[in-house]
Design a protein around this motif. Structure first.
Motif, PDB file in Angstrom:
ATOM      1  N   ARG A 339      77.430 -13.464  50.402  1.00 11.77           N
ATOM      2  CA  ARG A 339      75.980 -13.506  50.529  1.00 11.77           C
ATOM      3  C   ARG A 339      75.505 -12.560  51.616  1.00 11.77           C
ATOM      4  N   SER A 340      76.369 -12.340  52.614  1.00 11.91           N
ATOM      5  CA  SER A 340      75.944 -11.496  53.728  1.00 11.91           C
ATOM      6  C   SER A 340      75.607 -10.080  53.248  1.00 11.91           C
ATOM      7  N   LEU A 341      76.357  -9.594  52.259  1.00 14.68           N
ATOM      8  CA  LEU A 341      76.071  -8.243  51.749  1.00 14.68           C
ATOM      9  C   LEU A 341      74.721  -8.200  51.054  1.00 14.68           C
ATOM     10  N   GLU A 343      72.205 -10.208  51.627  1.00 13.34           N
ATOM     11  CA  GLU A 343      71.138 -10.328  52.617  1.00 13.34           C
ATOM     12  C   GLU A 343      70.965  -9.030  53.380  1.00 13.34           C
ATOM     13  N   GLY A 344      72.095  -8.328  53.605  1.00  8.81           N
ATOM     14  CA  GLY A 344      72.014  -7.046  54.286  1.00  8.81           C
ATOM     15  C   GLY A 344      71.118  -6.088  53.532  1.00  8.81           C
ATOM     16  N   ALA A 345      71.292  -6.051  52.221  1.00  5.12           N
ATOM     17  CA  ALA A 345      70.488  -5.135  51.416  1.00  5.12           C
ATOM     18  C   ALA A 345      69.033  -5.591  51.373  1.00  5.12           C
ATOM     19  N   TYR A 346      68.819  -6.905  51.160  1.00  4.16           N
ATOM     20  CA  TYR A 346      67.442  -7.400  51.137  1.00  4.16           C
ATOM     21  C   TYR A 346      66.777  -7.154  52.483  1.00  4.16           C
ATOM     22  N   GLY A 347      67.545  -7.333  53.548  1.00  5.42           N
ATOM     23  CA  GLY A 347      67.006  -7.186  54.895  1.00  5.42           C
ATOM     24  C   GLY A 347      66.542  -5.770  55.174  1.00  5.42           C
ATOM     25  N   VAL A 359      74.754  -2.228  45.778  1.00  4.66           N
ATOM     26  CA  VAL A 359      75.643  -3.015  46.622  1.00  4.66           C
ATOM     27  C   VAL A 359      76.537  -3.953  45.812  1.00  4.66           C
TER      28      VAL A 359
END
Lengths: 459, 274
Positions: A339-341, A343-347, A359
């Motif tokens: 999920r971190s990846l 969220e990284g992209a959404y962020g 991603v």
């Protein structure tokens, strides 16, 4: 006899387990912490040592018993009675003796045969009892010997682990040996084929007409064995199937993992996987009775001639069959991206589709690739749909609207019917099988390479 | 966890703390409540974040500080069961207004996560990703310039300048986190949210990141969640203490750590619970 021996050996090793465990309890004197290994391991150690060697011994015994008794039987026959018999006559005599020994008496066997059959039965009984006695005796001996070895500091755990190691090695060796055996038998038969048909003709020939006259004066094809048209047909159909399955499967996977609500996913995913459970022969019906006529009439509307058996119909239906392979593998791979990846992209302000394309898909690539790989192997190896929908005549064409044939279809048609195993028509099936095996192997290795290369980059 | 601290019956009015008049308020939060399904995670949060400062959010695990942080770039939108009410303004703009483009908001409010999460791409592509999707560079030279300056600002450029084509996931943990910071600042955000950015790093890497945060304050407003009170004291000018979903106390970092008003804040910073 062998069955009851197996049961006896099983009982013996279970007894060994309990006796060994009991002994360990006794040795510990109520303080289990004093033991090097837990009583369980002592029991397992005794059981393994009793069960495994005796089992192996009995298997070897079974394999050796027959040739040994055969040799004895041959020697016991009156040399005068068998003098002058050829090898095949001898083996006929031998099987006659054996069937008499089993009680199947046809006509009036010669006295020498009846006498030999009695001897054979007698020897067999002796051999069987000897096997049982030997195995049980060895088992008992080992049981007592290993049980007496159990002591407080006896390292039973390490030895049990070692036995487990060996068992697992044996399991993998068995799988490898089976593959090896298949390859060897394919190769031997293929070599016989290449004795009759030149290798280069098979590999580079453009003409496949395996029908050869099997009796004088029969009107058939000339017997040409150029495999190129068959392989072109195979890859044409596989290509069409993948063109259908990859985009649809991948998009279904993306929908399932990223867009579908939990409820929707719970309904759609099992439904999609039902596709994988439909027997291929049903897909074959579907292709022949529904898809092909529909395509034909659609083609007629456009003024395009589409053969009733077309590569397009077979490939398209095969592609539908393969959708769940790709969607299910890809869905798992995409869902497994942390999920971190995401969220990284959404962020960073990426939209959903940007996140998926840039991603998630690259990160899930190894899983997606193995799904595609599996689907390709299935497409190349699939037989039933192609037999029913694509045809059996090998024409060298890249036109998806014309009938083609595949390697698997040819193997089936070559081996069906009463042909002997020493004419090139039948042997050609083995050569096709061998080359198909080598090709899919090469494909697998290549795909694994690619996946590994990306995995290094994407982990 | 020692729970002799009673749940407050009335939310403490953190508004009693007033930012100095001359400071420009960057992020303004009024009466924010967050529910995860049935469970309420945040209660009536009121907080002002001044521009070009570092604000630390501290508090025991599960106190809602990360939840609050994720409200500021609407990251909670991704979670189906999350529901946010109240008002959050970025430069006077209501970010929960229905006309707001979330993508644009997240370009203005960047985020750095607890665990370094570089994309499975090259170092260059990791940093270039934001500028690419937002069209910040008109040509290759401009893009390269953005990447280089971002890496320089994140203090990573000298270490990676010879291997910009290598995978970002091959870097060490501290380098990965600085890569993520470079990636966040490459989109030229105004606010950077940091969710325990140093918790997965060793002390040396942590020191590098802390120094970096202090420098970034020149150009960005930084809101950082941290479990380390020393870290909060070292890097932030203002500190907010969260407890059980309530914002208990806000103030000058120095005042919070030397002379807290609320007993719960005092208990937490002296290590009595949490």
């Amino acid at each position: 006899m062998f069955g009851s021996l197996l049961i006896l050996l099983l009982i013996l090793s279970v007894a060994g387990f309990y006796l060994g465990r009991r002994k360990a309890f006794v040795v510990a004197g109520g303080k289990r912490s004093q033991l090097h290994s837990r009583p369980l391991y002592h029991g397992l150690y005794v059981a393994a040592l009793v069960g495994i060697p005796t089992l192996l011994l009995s298997l070897i015994w079974i394999f050796l018993q027959r040739p040994v008794i055969d040799a004895l039987l041959l020697q016991s026959l009156d040399p005068k009675a068998i003098a002058g018999l050829s090898v095949s006559e001898l083996s006929l005599l031998k099987s006659q003796i054996k069937s008499v020994a089993q009680g199947a008496i046809f006509g009036d066997p010669k006295p020498i045969v009846v006498e030999a059959a009695e001897r054979l039965t007698h020897w067999r009984v002796i051999a069987n009892w000897a096997m049982v006695a030997t195995c049980i005796a060895i088992g008992l001996f080992v049981l007592i010997a290993t049980r007496s070895k159990i002591a407080r500091l006896f390292r039973a755990r390490e030895r049990v682990e070692h036995v487990l190691d060996l068992l697992m090695i044996a399991a993998s060796v068995l799988a490898i040996l089976t593959t090896f055996g298949i390859v060897v038998s394919l190769t031997i038969e293929s070599l016989r084929f290449f004795d009759r048909v030149p290798f280069l003709e098979f590999v580079f020939g453009l003409n496949w007409e395996p029908q050869i006259p099997i009796r004088e004066g029969q009107v058939t094809g000339g017997g040409a064995f150029g495999a190129i048209p068959v392989y072109v047909g195979t890859f044409l159909i596989a290509l069409i199937a993948m063109l259908v399955a990859i985009p649809i499967g991948l998009m279904a996977a993306i929908y399932l993992s990223e867009y579908a609500s939990k409820k929707m996913r719970a309904i759609v995913k099992p439904l999609l996987e039902i596709l994988a459970g439909i027997p291929t022969v049903v897909y074959g019906f579907f292709a022949v009775l529904i898809v092909a006529p529909a395509m034909r009439s659609f083609g007629a509307m456009l003024g395009v001639e589409i053969a009733p058996n077309s590569a397009l119909a077979a490939g398209a239906v095969m592609g539908i069959m393969l959708i769940p392979f790709i969607s299910s593998f890809s869905d798992d791979a995409i869902s497994a991206v942390p999920r971190s990846l995401r969220e990284g992209a959404y962020g960073l302000g990426a939209t959903k589709s940007e996140t998926i394309i840039d991603v998630l898909l690259p990160a899930a690539l190894p899983g997606i690739a193995s799904g595609i790989l599996l689907a390709v192997s299935r497409a190349i190896g699939e037989t039933m749909i192609v037999v029913m929908a694509a045809g059996i005549i090998a024409t060298l064409t890249f036109n998806p609207l014309s009938p083609v044939t595949t390697v698997t279809v040819q193997i089936v048609t070559l081996l069906i019917g009463d042909s002997e195993f020493d004419n090139p028509k039948t042997l050609a099936a083995f050569a096709l099988g061998l080359t198909l095996f080598l090709l899919t192997l090469a494909l697998n290795v290549l795909a694994l390479r690619i996946v590994r290369k990306y995995r290094e980059q994407y982990d | 966890m020692n729970m002799n601290v009673e749940t407050p019956k009335e939310p403490v009015d953190a508004m009693t703390f007033q930012l100095p008049e001359e400071l420009q308020v960057k992020v303004k939060t009024r009466d924010v409540n967050v529910h995860y399904g049935e469970k309420q995670a945040l209660f009536d949060i009121n907080l002002d974040v001044p521009a070009n400062h570092v604000v630390s959010l501290i508090g025991p695990s599960g106190c809602g500080k990360s939840t609050y942080l994720r409200c500021l770039n609407r990251m909670n939108d991704i979670i189906d069961i999350a529901r946010v009410s109240g008002k959050i303004e970025l430069d006077g703009l209501d970010i929960y207004d229905k006309n707001i483009d979330v993508v644009e908001l997240r370009a203005r409010v960047g985020m750095v996560f607890q665990k370094p999460n570089p994309f499975p791409k090259s170092i260059f592509d990791n940093v270039a990703y934001g500028p690419r999707i937002h069209g910040l560079a008109d040509n290759k030279t401009e893009l390269e310039e953005i990447v280089v300056t971002s890496l320089q600002k994140a203090g990573l450029f000298d270490e990676v300048k010879d291997r910009l084509k290598d995978s970002g996931t091959g870097l060490s943990g501290g380098q990965q986190q600085r890569l993520c910071i470079a990636r966040a600042i490459a989109t030229r955000p105004e606010v950077i949210l940091m969710d325990e950015p140093a918790s997965a790093l060793d002390p040396i890497a942590t020191a590098v990141i802390e120094e970096l945060i202090d420098e970034l304050r020149q150009n960005f407003t930084i809101i950082i969640v941290t479990h380390s009170m020393q870290q909060a004291a070292r890097i932030s000018q203002y500190t907010a203490f969260f407890h059980l979903g309530y914002l208990v106390e806000v103030g000058d970092t120095e005042q919070i750590f030397t002379n807290p008003v609320d007993r719960r804040t005092q208990d937490y910073i002296t290590g009595r619970f949490g």
